[in-house]
Structure formats: structure tokens, C-alpha cells
Design an enzyme around this catalytic site. Structure first.
Site, PDB file in Angstrom:
ATOM      1  N   HIS A 138      -0.710  -2.275  -7.383  1.00 33.61           N
ATOM      2  CA  HIS A 138      -1.275  -2.042  -6.267  1.00 33.61           C
ATOM      3  C   HIS A 138      -2.826  -2.189  -6.619  1.00 33.61           C
ATOM      4  O   HIS A 138      -3.521  -1.236  -7.087  1.00 33.61           O
ATOM      5  CB  HIS A 138      -1.096  -0.740  -5.493  1.00 33.61           C
ATOM      6  CG  HIS A 138      -1.602  -0.073  -4.341  1.00 33.61           C
ATOM      7  ND1 HIS A 138      -1.849   1.058  -3.964  1.00 33.61           N
ATOM      8  CD2 HIS A 138      -2.196  -1.034  -3.262  1.00 33.61           C
ATOM      9  CE1 HIS A 138      -2.450   0.926  -2.699  1.00 33.61           C
ATOM     10  NE2 HIS A 138      -2.745  -0.280  -2.559  1.00 33.61           N
ATOM     11  N   SER A 197       0.741  -1.314  -0.067  1.00 32.10           N
ATOM     12  CA  SER A 197       0.051   0.042  -0.170  1.00 32.10           C
ATOM     13  C   SER A 197       0.720   1.462  -0.109  1.00 32.10           C
ATOM     14  O   SER A 197       0.393   2.327  -0.567  1.00 32.10           O
ATOM     15  CB  SER A 197      -0.943  -0.041   1.104  1.00 32.10           C
ATOM     16  OG  SER A 197      -1.576  -1.198   1.369  1.00 32.10           O
ATOM     17  N   GLU A 239      -2.730   0.791  -9.262  1.00 27.76           N
ATOM     18  CA  GLU A 239      -1.584   1.612  -9.553  1.00 27.76           C
ATOM     19  C   GLU A 239      -0.457   0.816  -9.745  1.00 27.76           C
ATOM     20  O   GLU A 239      -0.090  -0.248  -9.232  1.00 27.76           O
ATOM     21  CB  GLU A 239      -1.536   2.355  -8.119  1.00 27.76           C
ATOM     22  CG  GLU A 239      -2.536   3.308  -7.671  1.00 27.76           C
ATOM     23  CD  GLU A 239      -2.140   4.048  -6.542  1.00 27.76           C
ATOM     24  OE1 GLU A 239      -2.660   5.159  -6.282  1.00 27.76           O
ATOM     25  OE2 GLU A 239      -1.654   3.716  -5.615  1.00 27.76           O
TER      26      GLU A 239
HETATM   27  N1  NAD Z   1      -6.379  -4.856   2.907  1.00 26.91           N
HETATM   28  C1  NAD Z   1      -6.374  -3.600   2.074  1.00 26.91           C
HETATM   29  O1  NAD Z   1      -7.421  -2.860   2.137  1.00 26.91           O
HETATM   30  C2  NAD Z   1      -5.262  -3.513   1.249  1.00 26.91           C
HETATM   31  C3  NAD Z   1      -5.555  -2.729   0.202  1.00 26.91           C
HETATM   32  C4  NAD Z   1      -4.524  -2.668  -0.808  1.00 26.91           C
HETATM   33  C5  NAD Z   1      -3.261  -3.217  -0.468  1.00 26.91           C
HETATM   34  N2  NAD Z   1      -2.967  -3.847   0.489  1.00 26.91           N
HETATM   35  C6  NAD Z   1      -1.747  -4.306   0.787  1.00 26.91           C
HETATM   36  O2  NAD Z   1      -1.811  -5.822   0.566  1.00 26.91           O
HETATM   37  C7  NAD Z   1      -0.921  -6.643   1.323  1.00 26.91           C
HETATM   38  C8  NAD Z   1      -1.644  -7.675   2.076  1.00 26.91           C
HETATM   39  O3  NAD Z   1      -2.757  -7.067   2.992  1.00 26.91           O
HETATM   40  P1  NAD Z   1      -4.047  -7.887   3.450  1.00 26.91           P
HETATM   41  O4  NAD Z   1      -4.803  -6.894   3.888  1.00 26.91           O
HETATM   42  O5  NAD Z   1      -4.164  -9.042   2.204  1.00 26.91           O
HETATM   43  O6  NAD Z   1      -3.125  -8.682   4.517  1.00 26.91           O
HETATM   44  P2  NAD Z   1      -3.626  -9.855   5.322  1.00 26.91           P
HETATM   45  O7  NAD Z   1      -3.018  -9.973   6.666  1.00 26.91           O
HETATM   46  O8  NAD Z   1      -5.246 -10.135   5.141  1.00 26.91           O
HETATM   47  O9  NAD Z   1      -3.019 -11.188   4.337  1.00 26.91           O
HETATM   48  C9  NAD Z   1      -1.699 -11.346   4.451  1.00 26.91           C
HETATM   49  C10 NAD Z   1      -1.454 -13.026   4.162  1.00 26.91           C
HETATM   50  O10 NAD Z   1      -0.120 -13.178   4.082  1.00 26.91           O
HETATM   51  C11 NAD Z   1       0.423 -14.275   4.558  1.00 26.91           C
HETATM   52  N3  NAD Z   1       1.792 -14.493   5.070  1.00 26.91           N
HETATM   53  C12 NAD Z   1       2.469 -13.777   6.182  1.00 26.91           C
HETATM   54  N4  NAD Z   1       3.941 -14.067   6.126  1.00 26.91           N
HETATM   55  C13 NAD Z   1       3.953 -14.805   4.743  1.00 26.91           C
HETATM   56  C14 NAD Z   1       5.031 -15.375   4.163  1.00 26.91           C
HETATM   57  N5  NAD Z   1       6.253 -15.176   4.724  1.00 26.91           N
HETATM   58  N6  NAD Z   1       4.942 -16.006   3.032  1.00 26.91           N
HETATM   59  C15 NAD Z   1       3.693 -16.255   2.404  1.00 26.91           C
HETATM   60  N7  NAD Z   1       2.457 -15.692   3.194  1.00 26.91           N
HETATM   61  C16 NAD Z   1       2.743 -14.912   4.150  1.00 26.91           C
HETATM   62  C17 NAD Z   1      -0.647 -14.348   5.931  1.00 26.91           C
HETATM   63  O11 NAD Z   1      -0.639 -15.806   6.441  1.00 26.91           O
HETATM   64  C18 NAD Z   1      -1.882 -13.793   5.692  1.00 26.91           C
HETATM   65  O12 NAD Z   1      -2.881 -14.858   5.131  1.00 26.91           O
HETATM   66  C19 NAD Z   1      -0.252  -5.414   2.283  1.00 26.91           C
HETATM   67  O13 NAD Z   1       0.997  -5.039   1.964  1.00 26.91           O
HETATM   68  C20 NAD Z   1      -1.051  -4.340   2.399  1.00 26.91           C
HETATM   69  O14 NAD Z   1      -0.555  -3.219   2.566  1.00 26.91           O
HETATM   70  C21 NAD Z   1      -4.091  -3.967   1.548  1.00 26.91           C
END
Ligand code: NAD
Length: 659
Positions: free
Chosen positions: A141, A120, A153
Site C-alpha cells: 500500500h 487502500s 504498508e
Molecule cells: N488515490 C489515492 O490517494 C490512493 C492512495 C493509496 C491507495 N489508493 C488505492 O489505489 C488504487 C487506485 O487508486 P487511484 O486513485 O490510482 O485510482 P484511479 O481511478 O486514478 O486509477 C485507476 C486506473 O485503473 C484503470 N482501470 C480500471 N479498470 C481496469 C482494468 N480492468 N484493468 C486495468 N486498468 C483498469 C483506470 O483506467 C484508471 O486509469 C485503489 O485501490 C485506491 O484505493 C489510492
């Protein structure tokens, strides 16, 4: 090289959604997570997501099954990355964790594969530097929920090859997404950079005791927003807001670290909806918001000024182009308009004085005016321009390259065609009106042209006025009505025979455009109507006057007062359209019809007869037009208009209150 195989690392909220999007786009995708339970959960979320699509009739059961069959699940990075073309990393927003994933991925993925991060906020170069292929590392993104949100993005790091950026953008287009190319690797890119300043502002409002969250949210909802900013913060997660602001405080300025309420809630592990409490208590998925009077200490103007300021900083820093900022904000923040379109209604000094006041009141330099605003050069800063050639080395595909919102085509045989070519079903904005006006001027004295077809690019005529344009006051809104009236009147006076070619949608301003032509041909199944009263508006581009002249008051009332859509057959029955064709035949039929007319009617007779018809149809029309525009000026201030537009954009039924 055409991408075929994808991998998504991290199967959480974003990862499972991105994997689903890839599978729906026809790609094979392996979804990898370190935790088996996360994979289990992702699998059921994807099948629930696909089931919902089947329920809505968007895909067949067969398609959903084959889509689900394209996703494989694994806990092993090497297995996930075997033979892939693109990887998207979506592990938690922790810089060290992401770096580790990129180091491992670099070893496991084929040498030519593109490694992308869904971060993000974090600079893409932080991850790229961990690999032996920084030139093939980009940001992709996606927004939450990935299957729904159109924006992606696409971000280069300083060493990314331009062709890789283009490749990633192309993959997004194939997924049906709208890629916005960020030009520079800068924390938070476009949307989250703007969003961070908003979050900081709202936290400071509460920290300083200026207003309570409930008072701010009551004000925001009164302005037509579906959710107030604090309810939204709770909904997205206090931890997400906190992590972003912390990252910004290190990467951009310590001033972002001043949001005390957010930090306090984070410290108390009150993370919003997910923990049952944040700024509000959450029960059964809903925030319990106490009744509060809307604050008068915070205004939309504060938020506009802050967002315009961030947008200008992004332009000054070379992070994004003005038009791309508006696309990103409208799609990524679900807004009806972006900060650039808002900025056009204000002067530098109006924005600067508001920002100076905010930065002094909250003691926060983030709100201090950007150089262009302080220097009186807001207008110049937001002027739209193309990317530097070096940032955009490859030409856009032909289908993307557009000459402008209105094209004039010469078809030979005395026939020309004016074609509206705009996003979102050829909706009409001020720029399109100007372009239409130029097209009319171009054809006015063209002796080669006797008949002018007026149509829309693609499978639709026009769905009407663009409802996402920002007007800062009722006078501007009224003038927008008068501008449409002026251009459509010129079209009605064009000394040629004009023929509207209606297909898909001919609604609102689109139908007013068609009614400004002499004749109307219509494809069967075209949706025809003047739905303005269902939005808290009235037709504003001469529709009220023209409909009465064309159809008589009784039939005009059917169109205008009931606000219902009409079939092509009914439009033919009441004399609104002159002929109806099957959709696949309409274009060819229209050209044939126009060429036949051009070869049979005398141009000067048409010119004079047209003036006579216009004269005959006159009578009190100027007063009617003036009243039409004035009505819009009045409607501008009504709650019903805000509600109508908010409901339309939010795809829900409006709740009008008669004020
Ligand atoms: N949630 C949002 O609204 C949003 C929107 C856009 C971007 N993002 C970005 O997307 C990314 C993920 O966010 P999210 O909300 O999906 O998080 P999340 O916590 O829901 O999911 C992350 C996943 O990664 C897994 N994980 C952790 N360590 C790992 C590893 N070493 N290898 C493989 N898997 C691993 C976890 O088990 C989990 O299932 C972040 O960088 C976040 O900033 C989030």
C-alpha cells in the site's frame, strides 16, 4: 531472488506514480491500463514528474531519460505480466474489479511472481483467494503521491509465506521507501483505519450541527495544521472518504455508515476539488473558505483520543505493533508525531472519559474505549515490543538491527567512542538522552578509558532535538529541557577527556551536545548552528549558557540570536572548534588524535584539570539554566512556536506574529 521486472496494473493517480517509483529504482516496469487514454495521460504525468526532478537538480537529464525508457505501456495484461517478478495492482477500489484482475493476473504471470495490491482498505485475502498462489499474494500500500511519500504498508493475507512479506519489504527499501509490516490482514490496515475514525468524527460534528466545516478548519489551522480536516476531505475526494466508510461499515461495524454529510455530498456528486465543490466551493484549485471563528466545541484532545483508541484496537487485534503504528501515521498522514507517542502523556482514565463523552454525544460506538483503555491498561497496551518470532521469521538485515540509540564502542589504546545512532540525522529524543546518560555512567568509572570520542553514526553528528515529539503541556516541555541539561552536564563532568567529532550537521541540540565536550574536531562543510530562534524556540539543553562561556557574549549572540548556520572555518576562527579536517578523513583523524592524547595525558590530571576548568567557567550558571528551561516553558504556549514547527515540518518559511 532479486526482483528485476515489475508490472503495474491500472495507470491512474497511484499506478503512474508507482510505475515512476519502480523506474527510478532501476527496475523495468510495464504499466498496463484498460483505457488507452489513461496510458497516454500516465506517460505524460511520468515525464512531467521526471522533468520536475531534473529541475530540482535531483536527477540529471540523462538519468531521467533512461528512467523514462524503463517504463513500457500496454493495454494487454498478458504482455504486461510476461517475465515479471512483482505485479502491483492499482485499479479502482472496487472489490469485484480487483478480484477479476487477480484472477486474470494469476493466469498470465509467471508461477513464482508475487502479486500485490495497492488497495487502500480491502482485505488482501479477498484478492488472494481468487488465485492459485495465495502464499505469493500481499498488499503493498503506497501513499499518494507515490514518488514523494515514504511509507508503504506491507500486508500479508493469512496464507502469505513470511518470506514473501520480507521480499516485498525489501523491494520497498530498495525503492528508498519505509516499509511498515502490518501483521494481520484487517480492513484499512493501519493508516486508513485510524483515518476512517477521524473522518467519521468530523462528519458527525457537522451532521449534529456542533460546528461548521469552516469553524473546525479555522481551529485546526490555529493549531498549526497546514490544512483543516474538511479542506483535506475535499482535496482527497468525498468519493474516496465515502467508499472507505462504506467498506468499513460492512467489514468492521455498521457504525461507520453514520457519516451523513459525506454520504449527502456523495449522493449530490459533490466530490470536492475534482468536481469544483464539496464541503467548500473550489475555484482555480483552491477552496473558498468563508471567514469563521475557530470552534471551541472540538479540540485536538478529541482527535487524539479517537486516534489513540484506534491505535490501541489495532494493537489488541494483533494488526500492528505500537512503534510501527507511529511510523505509519507520521509518514502516511504527514504528522509530526503518532498516536502512541501522544498516548504516553495521558492516563487511561483521561482517554476513557473523553471517549465515553464522544461516543455518548454522537451516539457512535466507534468512539467507545477499547478494552485496554476501559480496563485502565493503556500504558501496558502501548508498550513497545518486538514482533512475535512467527510473524517475523527472518532476521532483519544487519544494517537494520540496532542495539539502541546510543552505542559505546571500545577502540583500544585508552579510547572509547559514544555513538549516537538515530533516524533522521541522529536527532535526539528523550530515549536517546536516557541512553546517552547510561553510556556516560558506563564510562564514568572505566579505568581503561582516558579519552572519549562523541560522534554520530553515518555521515552526520546530530541535527538536533527531535521536533516531532509530543508534549501535552508546558511543564513536560520544560522538563524535557531540564532532562537534556542534566545529561549534558553529566557529560561535561565525565572524568575523562571528551572530544566531539562533528560532521554533516551539528545543529541545535546537536551543537549543544558538542559544546558539552571538552574539545571539538570538525569536518569541513559541517553545518553548525543554533537555529532555535528561527523555530520559535531558544536553545534548551544548556546551549545559551555554554555558548557564552565558550565564546563570550558577542560571539554567542552571533550563534544564538541570528540563528544562522556557520561554516567550519568560521567556527574555527571564533574558537568553537579546535581543528578542521576533510570529511573523509575526520573519523580516522579523530581516533588517531584520541589515541595520541590517551597515551600522553595523565588521567587523574585531566580529571582534576577538567573540574578546575569547569569551576572557572561557572558563575550564575544555575540561574541561567533555570531561566533557559523556564523560557521554554513560556514558549510552549506561543503561536509562534506552533508556526515555527509547522513551517519546519511543512518545509516552508514561517510567518511569526510575535505572540
Ligand atoms: N488515490 C489515492 O490517494 C490512493 C492512495 C493509496 C491507495 N489508493 C488505492 O489505489 C488504487 C487506485 O487508486 P487511484 O486513485 O490510482 O485510482 P484511479 O481511478 O486514478 O486509477 C485507476 C486506473 O485503473 C484503470 N482501470 C480500471 N479498470 C481496469 C482494468 N480492468 N484493468 C486495468 N486498468 C483498469 C483506470 O483506467 C484508471 O486509469 C485503489 O485501490 C485506491 O484505493 C489510492
Amino acid at each position: 531472488m532479486e526482483a528485476k521486472r515489475m508490472a503495474v496494473i491500472g495507470a491512474g493517480q497511484m499506478g503512474h506514480g508507482i510505475a515512476q517509483v519502480f523506474a527510478q529504482g532501476g527496475y523495468r516496469v510495464s504499466l498496463m491500463d484498460k483505457y488507452p487514454e489513461a496510458l497516454e495521460k500516465a506517460k505524460s504525468r511520468i515525464s512531467e514528474g521526471l522533468a520536475r526532478l531534473v529541475q530540482k537538480g535531483r536527477v540529471t537529464e540523462e538519468e531521467a531519460r533512461s528512467c523514462a525508457g524503463r517504463v513500457s505501456y500496454t493495454g494487454d495484461m498478458n504482455e504486461a505480466l510476461q517475465g515479471i517478478d512483482v505485479m502491483v495492482e492499482a485499479v479502482p477500489e472496487l472489490p469485484e474489479l480487483k478480484k477479476e484482475v487477480f484472477r486474470d493476473a494469476d493466469k498470465a504471470a509467471p508461477a513464482g511472481a508475487v502479486l500485490a495490491s495497492n488497495t487502500s482498505n480491502i482485505r488482501i485475502s479477498d484478492m488472494a483467494e481468487q488465485t492459485s498462489r495465495p502464499e505469493r499474494v500481499v498488499g503493498m500500500h503506497f501513499f499518494n503521491p507515490a514518488p514523494v511519500m515514504k511509507l508503504v504498508e506491507v500486508i500479508p493475507n493469512p496464507r502469505t509465506e513470511p518470506s514473501v512479506v520480507e521480499y516485498a519489504a525489501d523491494v520497498c527499501r530498495k525503492l528508498g521507501k519505509t516499509p511498515v509490516k502490518v501483521l494481520k490482514d484487517s480492513p484499512g490496515f493501519i493508516v486508513n483505519r485510524i483515518n476512517a475514525a477521524d473522518m467519521l468524527f468530523f462528519s458527525l460534528v457537522v451532521d449534529a450541527g456542533v460546528a461548521t466545516p469552516a469553524e473546525v478548519d479555522a481551529y485546526a489551522k490555529g493549531q498549526g495544521m497546514p490544512m483543516g480536516p474538511f479542506e483535506l476531505l475535499d482535496f482527497v475526494g468525498i468519493d474516496v472518504a465515502h467508499d472507505s466508510l462504506q467498506y468499513f461499515s460492512k467489514a468492521i461495524s455498521p457504525e461507520y455508515g453514520k457519516a451523513k454529510s459525506i454520504a449527502r455530498l456523495y449522493g449530490e456528486k459533490r466530490l470536492g476539488k475534482k468536481t469544483g465543490g464539496g464541503f467548500y466551493e473550489w475555484v482555480e484549485g483552491r477552496a473558498r473558505i468563508e471567514q469563521a471563528a475557530p470552534t471551541d466545541k472540538v479540540t485536538l484532545m478529541d482527535v487524539f483520543a479517537i486516534e489513540i483508541n484506534e491505535a490501541v484496537k489495532l494493537i489488541e487485534e494483533g494488526v500492528a505493533l505500537p512503534g510501527d503504528i507511529d511510523t505509519a501515521v507520521t509518514l502516511g498522514m504527514n504528522r509530526p508525531f503518532g498516536p502512541i507517542s501522544v498516548a504516553r502523556s495521558f492516563t487511561s482514565s483521561e482517554i476513557a472519559s473523553r471517549l465515553n463523552e464522544l461516543s455518548a454525544r454522537f451516539g457512535c460506538a466507534v468512539f467507545a474505549p477499547a478494552a485496554s483503555i476501559a480496563g485502565g491498561k493503556l500504558r501496558e497496551a502501548i508498550e513497545d515490543r518486538k514482533a512475535e518470532p512467527k510473524a517475523e521469521p527472518k532476521a532483519e538485515p544487519a544494517a537494520q538491527a540496532k542495539a539502541g540509540p546510543v552505542a559505546v564502542e571500545r577502540l583500544g589504546g585508552g579510547v572509547a567512542r559514544i555513538v549516537l545512532d538515530r533516524p533522521r540525522r541522529n536527532t535526539i529524543n528523550a530515549e536517546a538522552l536516557d541512553a546517552l546518560d547510561r553510556a556516560i555512567t558506563e564510562l564514568w568509572d572505566d579505568r581503561e578509558t582516558a579519552v572519549v570520542l562523541v560522534g554520530g553514526r553515518g555521515d552526520t553528528f546530530s541535527a538536533g532535538a527531535e521536533l516531532s515529539q509530543f508534549f501535552s503541556n508546558s511543564v513536560d516541555f520544560m522538563e524535557f529541557s531540564r532532562k537534556g541539561q542534566r545529561v549534558f552536564r553529566r557529560l561535561s563532568e565525565l572524568p575523562k577527556l571528551t572530544v566531539a567529532v562533528m560532521k554533516g550537521y551539528a545543529l541545535g541540540g546537536g551543537l549543544e551536545l558538542a559544546m558539552s565536550c571538552d574539545l571539538r574536531l570538525c569536518a569541513d562543510e559541517t553545518q553548525i548552528g543554533l537555529p532555535e530562534v528561527t523555530l520559535g524556540l531558544v536553545p534548551g539543553w544548556s546551549g545559551t549558557q555554554r555558548a557564552v562561556k565558550l565564546l563570550g557574549a558577542a560571539r554567542a549572540s552571533e550563534l544564538i540570536l541570528a540563528g544562522r548556520r556557520m561554516t567550519a572555518a568560521r567556527a574555527y576562527e571564533i574558537g568553537l572548534v579546535h581543528a578542521v579536517f576533510p570529511p573523509r578523513d575526520i573519523e580516522e583523524a579523530a581516533v588517531g588524535y584520541a589515541k595520541e592524547l590517551a597515551s600522553t595525558v595523565a588521567p587523574v590530571s585531566v580529571m582534576l584539570a577538567k573540574r578546575l576548568i569547569n569551576k572557572a567557567a561557572e558563575g550564575g550558571s544555575d540561574a541561567g539554566l533555570e531561566m533557559e528551561a523556564a523560557s521554554l516553558g513560556v514558549l510552549y504556549g506561543t503561536e509562534d512556536l506552533k508556526e515555527g514547527i509547522a513551517a519546519f515540518l511543512g518545509k516552508r518559511a514561517p510567518r511569526f506574529r510575535g505572540r
